[in-house]
Design an enzyme around this catalytic site. Structure first.
Site, mmCIF file in Angstrom:
data_model
loop_
_atom_site.group_PDB
_atom_site.id
_atom_site.type_symbol
_atom_site.label_atom_id
_atom_site.label_comp_id
_atom_site.label_asym_id
_atom_site.label_seq_id
_atom_site.Cartn_x
_atom_site.Cartn_y
_atom_site.Cartn_z
ATOM 1 N N CYS A 126 74.919 34.612 19.265
ATOM 2 C CA CYS A 126 74.579 33.905 18.024
ATOM 3 C C CYS A 126 73.205 33.242 18.169
ATOM 4 O O CYS A 126 73.071 32.217 18.847
ATOM 5 C CB CYS A 126 75.658 32.865 17.732
ATOM 6 S SG CYS A 126 75.187 31.577 16.578
ATOM 7 N N CYS B 129 72.795 29.493 17.561
ATOM 8 C CA CYS B 129 73.394 28.642 18.599
ATOM 9 C C CYS B 129 72.329 28.143 19.579
ATOM 10 O O CYS B 129 72.459 27.052 20.148
ATOM 11 C CB CYS B 129 74.484 29.402 19.348
ATOM 12 S SG CYS B 129 75.927 29.802 18.323
#
Length: 282
Positions: free
Chosen positions: A32, A35
């Protein structure tokens, strides 16, 4: 720096640690990109808020923990105090993360919770799952998402003045009040609320008993637009359907500029269930 959780038992201990301090937990995925932004945000906040404990949970490694905490997207940051989740932020939004920290610290300092003048409750609008919420008969140029964003944008009805708004929450809530802001000439007047029934359409609103019916007035809007609900009927709400029947001026178009929900999150992080999951997968 933020501490990576290395076992389910450690996460249980973190929930217990929240009895004495505010805990921020970043649920992340190694695939991700946003993130990584949260990583940098946490690096700044660790120094800015030394009394807050910052942790990270890899949902790929600890899927049971993520399931118990109802994580459906990354990054998701949850804030815990006294064993319960206070709030949640989805996405790498530093402003919202800081606001959640400040709110959690204020609660821990004994300051009474308040949202839109409702003492003892919080603004739980950030628990709305926008991707699972919709408005029937919306003008696509003025969609539902506008009521959850800052600015002058509005939600508008399309072919006539009526709308059915379906709102889903990422965890059960106790709903105390709702708040509506709208241009007075197009502001909703008669509203019916249906708890935990996300399939209601225009053909159903007269055959299904509403959980509560509300008649809005100009004075209510001018005084903040907050309406207290029959609290006992809204104790475990995971979805809310709102039927807007008409508007104050009888206009063909109804508009809403802001919709907010005021209440309390129902505790969802069950320590005993997380421990049970650990034993089953050990």
């Amino acid at each position: 720096m933020a501490i990576n959780v290395e076992s389910t038992n450690q996460f249980v201990e973190i929930l217990q640690e929240s009895a004495s301090k505010l805990i921020a937990v970043d649920f992340y995925s190694t695939t991700c990109p946003p993130c990584l932004i949260v990583d940098r945000i946490f690096e700044q906040l660790v120094n800015q808020y030394p009394t807050v404990a910052f942790y990270k949970v890899d949902i790929g490694r600890f899927s049971e923990v993520a399931a118990q905490c109802r994580i459906t997207a990354t990054p998701t940051i949850q804030f815990f105090r006294k064993g319960r989740m206070l709030s949640e932020v989805r996405g790498a939004d530093q402003k919202k993360i800081v606001e959640a920290i400040e709110s959690g610290l204020a609660e821990g300092n004994g300051e009474p919770k308040s949202a839109y003048g409702v003492i003892g409750h919080s603004d739980v609008t950030n628990m709305v799952v926008k991707t699972q919420s919709e408005c029937l008969n919306q003008n696509d140029d003025h969609p539902l998402e506008n009521v959850f964003t800052e600015g002058d944008s509005v939600l508008e009805s399309d072919v006539d003045e009526q709308m059915v708004i379906h709102v889903s929450f990422n965890q059960p809530i106790k709903l105390h009040s709702i708040m509506l802001k709208a241009p007075l000439d197009k502001a909703p007047k008669n509203i019916r609320l249906f708890a935990n029934n996300s399939t209601i359409g225009f053909d159903d609103v007269d055959s299904i008993e509403a959980t509560q019916s509300i008649e809005m007035s100009e004075s209510v809007y001018k005084n903040g637009g907050v309406v207290n609900l029959r609290y006992v009927r809204f104790q475990n709400i995971y979805s809310l359907s709102i039927f807007v029947e008409d508007n104050l001026d009888g206009d063909d178009v109804t508009a809403i500029s802001q919709l907010a929900f005021i209440g309390t999150a129902v505790d969802t992080a069950n320590v005993s269930e997380i421990r049970q999951g650990e034993h089953q997968h050990s």
